[in-house]
Scaffold this active site. Structure first.
Site, PDB file in Angstrom:
ATOM      1  N   ASP A 175       0.739  -1.207   0.015  1.00  0.00           N
ATOM      2  CA  ASP A 175      -0.154  -0.040   0.053  1.00  0.00           C
ATOM      3  C   ASP A 175       0.822   1.215   0.053  1.00  0.00           C
ATOM      4  O   ASP A 175       2.037   1.139   0.508  1.00  0.00           O
ATOM      5  CB  ASP A 175      -0.840  -0.141   1.198  1.00  0.00           C
ATOM      6  CG  ASP A 175      -1.776  -1.142   1.330  1.00  0.00           C
ATOM      7  OD1 ASP A 175      -2.132  -1.811   0.132  1.00  0.00           O
ATOM      8  OD2 ASP A 175      -2.286  -1.523   2.329  1.00  0.00           O
ATOM      9  N   LYS A 176       0.329   2.322  -0.384  1.00  0.00           N
ATOM     10  CA  LYS A 176       1.090   3.537  -0.643  1.00  0.00           C
ATOM     11  C   LYS A 176       1.728   3.991   0.741  1.00  0.00           C
ATOM     12  O   LYS A 176       3.002   4.187   0.565  1.00  0.00           O
ATOM     13  CB  LYS A 176      -0.019   4.659  -0.736  1.00  0.00           C
ATOM     14  CG  LYS A 176       0.756   6.054  -0.902  1.00  0.00           C
ATOM     15  CD  LYS A 176      -0.338   7.138  -1.064  1.00  0.00           C
ATOM     16  CE  LYS A 176       0.373   8.681  -1.088  1.00  0.00           C
ATOM     17  NZ  LYS A 176      -0.883   9.601  -1.454  1.00  0.00           N
TER      18      LYS A 176
END
Length: 327
Positions: free
Chosen positions: A140-141
């Site tokens: 995820d970011k």
């Protein structure tokens, strides 16, 4: 001129995917490609089932053979850009990187550039010839830590096969809310949240998902866990920990409104208030090298903000940030 890569593969649908739509099962088998692309291949006849054409919505039994013969456009339109990441290891077959927080892995709607892929293309332009630029799994970011990227078609096929066989070992450091009494395993299917399509949730009919966890350190109102993945679903650890009632510290999606524990002191409160992302770090990675078949493993230290948060919590608890684990 955009490069074209020809892909030919023949893979059997695992029995556990029986009963699913063909496009769902094929997207799980060919996990490096999007479901939309898999649907296009089925409709065009580039992806056959036991030698014949089927519709994307047709159900599979499990055990059928999928034969893919398709052309894939390489990343000719993706820009080479300076994007921060640390190379942990690199050779002719693969790159292992330590991804910082705030970096999206792959271009998509809303994030057309300044992604990890753009940075990888600047570092290694030949990745354009590979599906998804050699990226075989994601973080995820705002999750930090280790990722492996293929540099050759041989490495790409090997890494995808290892991920599918669940032989790639991935361990994460996760700081969660509340005191976890003991380690354990979460086996709960993960799928799209029925009321919020941008979120995932534990749902009946979701994809099989298994996370193992053990306690590394307890704080008065938090627990540091070591989580290993048996499967790799979108947001899996974040969803599973929230399902247990112990969401990740700082998780803006699954953590709910952050409540400051009483009595932890102003320094720890400030550290928690300033930590505005999920406290999740991909710390350890092990796999079989696609070139020589040797077992390889890598570790990445906690990023500074995560380490500082743990130090503040330990100081507030009157403990050292370093020492023996509780379990």
């Amino acid at each position: 001129m955009t490069a074209v890569q020809h892909i030919q593969r023949r893979i059997r649908i695992p029995p556990e995917l029986g009963g699913r739509r063909l496009d769902q099962a094929a997207a799980a088998v060919f996990a490096e490609f999007s479901r939309a692309r898999v649907q296009q291949w089925i409709e065009a006849g580039d992806l056959l089932v036991d030698g014949g054409r089927r519709r994307p919505r047709d159900r599979v039994l499990g055990g059928e053979w999928l034969a893919l013969d398709a052309a894939v456009l390489a990343a000719g339109e993706w820009a080479q850009q300076a994007v921060p990441f640390r190379v942990v290891y690199e050779d002719a077959e693969l790159i292992v990187i330590d991804k910082p927080a705030g970096v999206v892995v792959h271009p998509a709607a809303g994030n057309p550039d300044q992604t990890l892929l753009n940075g990888l293309l600047l570092h290694c332009p030949e990745l354009r010839a590979l599906p998804r630029g050699g990226i075989v799994h994601r973080l995820d970011k705002d999750t930090t830590g280790l990722m492996v990227v293929a540099k050759t078609l041989r490495a790409h096929a090997s890494l995808v096969a290892q991920l599918r066989a669940r032989s790639v070992r991935r361990e994460y450091d996760a700081l969660v809310c509340g005191q976890v009494i003991a380690g354990g395993t979460v086996r709960a299917p993960v799928g799209r949240h029925p009321g919020a399509r941008t979120r995932m949730a534990v749902v009946a009919g979701g994809r099989e998902a298994t996370s193992h966890y053990r306690v590394v350190r307890r704080f008065p109102a938090h627990t540091l866990l070591r989580v290993s993945l048996e499967t790799g679903r979108t947001h899996q650890i974040r969803v599973h920990m929230a399902h247990l009632g112990h969401p990740l510290v700082g998780d803006p999606v699954y953590g709910g409104r952050q409540r400051m524990p009483a009595g932890i002191g102003p320094v720890a409160q400030a550290a928690l208030g300033e930590f505005r992302r999920q406290a999740l770090h991909a710390a350890r990675l092990a796999l079989v090298h696609p070139g020589d078949g040797s077992e390889r493993h890598w570790e990445a230290p906690l990023p500074d903000d995560f380490a500082a948060l743990l130090a503040a919590l330990a100081a507030a608890a009157g403990k050292s940030a370093r020492g023996s684990p509780d379990d």
